[in-house]
Structures are given as C-alpha cells and as structure tokens.
Scaffold this active site. Structure first.
Site, PDB file in Angstrom:
ATOM      1  CD  GLU A 273      -2.498   1.346   2.692  1.00  0.00           C
ATOM      2  OE1 GLU A 273      -3.525   2.024   2.734  1.00  0.00           O
ATOM      3  OE2 GLU A 273      -2.007   0.768   3.689  1.00  0.00           O
ATOM      4  CE  LYS A 350      -6.916   1.770   3.888  1.00  0.00           C
ATOM      5  NZ  LYS A 350      -5.633   2.266   4.431  1.00  0.00           N
ATOM      6  CB  CYS A 384      -3.992  -1.282   4.760  1.00  0.00           C
ATOM      7  SG  CYS A 384      -3.029  -1.111   6.294  1.00  0.00           S
TER       8      CYS A 384
END
Length: 521
Positions: A273, A350, A384
C-alpha cells in the site's frame, strides 16, 4: 446510477486460432521463416480442421504476434525417430489421432518485433494446460539447436554440444529455454529439418510429462466458471522505502522486483500500500500533507502505464500496491491498480481510510468491492484497514474469490499485528488464501510516512491440507525481501467441501446475512 469502477480492455489475448486468422498466420510464418518456408494457407486450415482445440494464437493490440500448432499422436510414433515432415504430414497435422495419448508440438512462432514479451512462454503454458485438461501423458516435439553449427568444432559432435547445454556448461538460445520450461531431453533427431542450417538439421527430442496424469481426485471444483490451474504461485514484495530523485529511479526498483518474481515463474506479484509515496521524496518544496497527496496524484498516468507495461512484458499479474488518485469530483481515493498480463487494468479502491488518512491527507473511501477475473481464477483486493472488516472479505468470497491480496502500510508493530491477525481470520472464515505485502524503511521529511513496520506473509486456512500454522510463507520483519508460495486451488476445494470444518457451507443464512448496498450517484 450505480458508480462503476474504471476498467481497461485487454491489449493482449491468447486464444484459439480461427479460420479468419489464416492470412495473418501466413504473413507471420513468412516473416519468421521467409516466404518459401512459411506455412501455406492450406497447411494452416488443415491444422485447424484436424485438431482445432490445439491451435493457439497470441493477439496484441489486434495483431497476431504469436502462434503454435499441436496435434495428438500415439506414444510409439511420438518417441520413435522421425523427421518434422514425416510426423506432421508435411505440416498438415494429418497424422493427428483423436485417441492419441501424447500432444505433439509441431510449431511455435513469435514475431521478431515482439520478442521479450514472453509470448513463447504463454504459448507453452497453453499447451501444458491443454495436455492436462485432456489428461494426456505429456507433450513431445523436436526442438531447434541453433547454437550447434557455430560450436560444433569446439565440442566435436552434436551429442557433446547438447550434453553441455543440459549440464549448464553452455547456453543455447532455444534448447536452454526448453529445459528451463521443464522439458526433458530424450535424444537427438537427425535430419529433423534439413534446411535448419544453424542446427545442422538436428533437433533435440524433448518431452514434458503431465504431472497430474495419475492424480485426478473426484472432488467438487472451486466455484468458478473457468478452468483453473492446479497450483498458483504468488510473490509478495516487502518493499523498502528510500529517497529517490526521479520517477525513473522508482520505475527501476519496481521493475527489478517484477523481474525477480517473473524469473521464479510467479503468477502474481504484490506490492505494498502507498508504495508511490516514495515519489514525494523527489519534490524539494515544502507542502502540506493535503497538498503533497494531491501533487502525488499527478503521477497517476505514469504509475498505471508502468505497472501495465511490466505485467505484459514479464507475463505476470501485478497487484500494484496502492496510489492516491484524484477522482473526477476532486476527492482523493487510495486506489490499487491491478494490472493483468493480458494488458487489462482494474482499479480497486480502499473502502475504509484510517482516521489518520482522513484527517491528515483528506482521503475519502471508495464504494465498490468487486472481484477481478484472472487466468488463475477470481481474486479480491483489501487495502490494509479493509482487512479488519470481515464484511469485505465475505463479500469478495461470495463472488468467488479464491485469493485475497492485502497491500498494507503500517508504522508500528501494533498496527501491523491488527492487519496480520485480521487477515489470518479472513483466511479461516472464508477458506481462502490471503497475501500480505508491506513497506519497510524510512522516508524522513515525508509527512505522515516517516517510519514503517512490515512483516509480509502468505496465509492459508487452518486445516490438514495446508501449512501447519496456516502460514505458507513468512518474512523477517523490516528487511527488504520477496516471498514466494505455491497455493493449491484443489486444496481449497477439498477444505470447502470436505474439511474438518466447512465455514462457508455451515453459515446460518436463516439467522444472518451480509448485504452489500449499491449507492446511487
């Protein structure tokens, strides 16, 4: 209307040859072998007529740049001495036997202008898949030895030269490639193609034995509409952040790790990321965090082009970590660019920015979590913090995801362990594989990105077919490295259908469900 994620159509396609391809194939073989020795339209049509499922082409941006021809044959004929003309029926594939137990590789051609894109490798992989699907004993063919003529005086005989190549004391442009692709030398064929002066008419008699021949358990398949490989090799890059002076320097580092993963025949390589925050070290001016992220978004076209071109050139599917990207409405989203080896580009955002990302960088969350269809089955991406929300993984698994990729970026061990523990739980809950890739190293002077703690890993469900601790591969914390693991899709099918626990089957839909909302714009 529901918001759609951006997709780019494939540039490169491997497919079966069709009659309409014949004129291009005539031109291609003439380009490689000269007009006199290229394949005629009659030969090409005959090959398709006899065994249509064994003729493959690679098309790049609408142009055919690679081609291979195969047919089925019995073992006695395939392993006996022969010439190319004899065994192929003069290039017509007329020796094809519908019940033959070997696949004969009669031709592989790659356009000279497109060498270096692993076109030949893709065609050999297609042959192997076909051989396994038909449950044949293996692949056999006569391979060129182009270094023989110029090295004969040194070695004294064709046999001695070939033995030197097999033992690794000599490299031959073609034979070394075949050996690297798991083909086995069984002898030499004399006068195989008399006009092949570089090989002095010789060919290496090569076989590849089907590793699945005696191993076809009657197990329910992994839910997917496409045929899948038995095993998928994944690579995870634990990437060290360091100051750089140009985008070219960043591209060199990314290409290095892509090359490494491709050399180890990985199907996927994963980057961390926010890998591109390294680019902020190029800038000399002092910027606020919000200004810095918006400036970083200006690199988006270069980032997409870099990952896409590397995926095609190195014949590998790239999970490109993530990159802050400005949206049409001015918002900044944290986007993972998934670039497949067919040239297609997929964007996955995300969904859950951390409190720090929201307040320091003003990053907004995306709205869609769709799987991506790859040549190794459907995959999902959780960036994440997304891994800490079980609904995301469940939604991806319900769509058929077999492998979930988690590019992550954490500054301290506590943050890393949240991602690690939650990802392990996702692997168990959904009976899938989860691949983590994180940053290490430091970037002094880059706001909110000073230090990194990372320990990349490749996680499995917790059951007998898998690694004892549910960890297929693990890294030493905080050093730059690459992890590899071979992930068996058949083991997923076994676990999901007959495991000690069967989490996916045993859900109580009468009590609870996960429903994904479609947001209107």
């Amino acid at each position: 209307m529901a918001r759609k994620t951006s997709e780019q159509a494939p540039k490169l396609q491997l497919r079966l040859a069709v009659p309409a391809d014949v004129p291009q194939l005539v031109e291609l073989t003439a380009r490689v072998y000269t007009a006199e020795w290229g394949h005629s339209a009659e030969m090409l049509r005959s090959q398709q007529t006899h065994f249509p499922e064994g003729q493959f082409v690679v098309e790049y941006e609408g142009r055919i740049v690679g081609y291979c021809a195969t047919f089925r044959i019995d073992e006695a004929t395939a392993l006996a001495p022969h010439t190319w003309v004899q065994i192929t029926g003069g290039g017509m594939a007329s020796r094809h036997k519908p019940d033959g137990d070997w696949l004969y590789g009669m031709e592989v051609v790659v356009h000279p202008d497109y060498r270096g894109m692993r076109i030949g490798q893709r065609l050999y992989q297609a042959r192997k898949r076909l051989c396994q699907e038909l449950k044949l004993r293996g692949i056999v063919f006569g391979g060129r030895i182009p270094g023989l003529a110029r090295n004969l005086a040194r070695y004294g005989s064709a046999e001695a030269y070939v033995q030197a190549v097999v033992e690794g004391r000599r490299r031959d442009q073609t034979l070394s490639f075949q050996l690297h692709n798991d083909f086995e030398l069984v002898g030499l064929l004399r006068n195989y193609v008399p006009s092949d002066y570089d090989s002095l008419g010789y060919a290496a008699h090569l076989v590849w034995r089907n590793p699945r021949l005696m191993d076809h358990p009657d197990m329910p398949s992994v839910p997917t509409p496409q045929r899948l490989p038995d095993s998928v090799r994944v690579a995870s890059v634990q990437y060290q952040q360091r100051r750089i002076t140009s985008f070219e320097e960043f591209a060199t580092q990314v290409e290095y790790f892509t090359d490494i993963a491709a050399d180890y025949s990985a199907d996927f390589v994963t980057f961390p990321e926010l890998i591109t925050l390294q680019l902020l070290s190029i800038e000399n001016e002092e910027l606020s965090p919000v200004e810095a992220i918006r400036k970083l978004s200006h690199y988006t076209p270069q980032v997409k082009e870099l990952f896409s071109s590397l995926a095609v050139r190195y014949n590998i599917n790239i999970i490109g970590g993530s990159h802050p990207t400005e949206q049409p409405n001015g918002d900044i989203h944290n986007v993972c660019y998934v670039c497949l080896r067919d040239g297609s580009i997929h964007e996955r955002e995300k969904l859950h920015p951390t409190p720090s990302e929201r307040t320091v960088w003003n990053i907004s969350g995306g709205e869609s979590a769709a799987t991506i269809q790859t040549d190794c089955g459907p995959i999902g991406v959780m960036i994440c913090y997304d891994s800490e929300f079980p609904e995301v993984a469940r939604h991806l698994t319900d769509q058929g995801a077999l492998i979930l990729f988690v590019p992550f970026c954490t500054d301290v061990r506590e943050g890393y362990l949240r991602v690690r523990y939650c990802s392990q739980a996702r692997a168990i809950e959904n009976q899938c594989y989860v691949v983590l890739s994180g940053n290490v190293g430091n970037l002094p002077g880059v706001n909110n990105f000073d230090i990194q703690y990372g320990q990349s890993c490749i996680l499995t469900p917790s059951d007998f077919p898998f690694a004892r601790d549910g960890i297929a591969a693990d890294s030493t914390p905080n050093i730059e490295t690459v992890l590899f693991a071979d992930l068996s899709l058949e083991n997923l099918a076994k676990a999901r259908n007959a495991g000690a626990v069967q989490n996916l089957k045993d859900r109580r839909f009468d009590l609870y469900q996960t429903r994904w909302h479609t947001l209107a714009r």
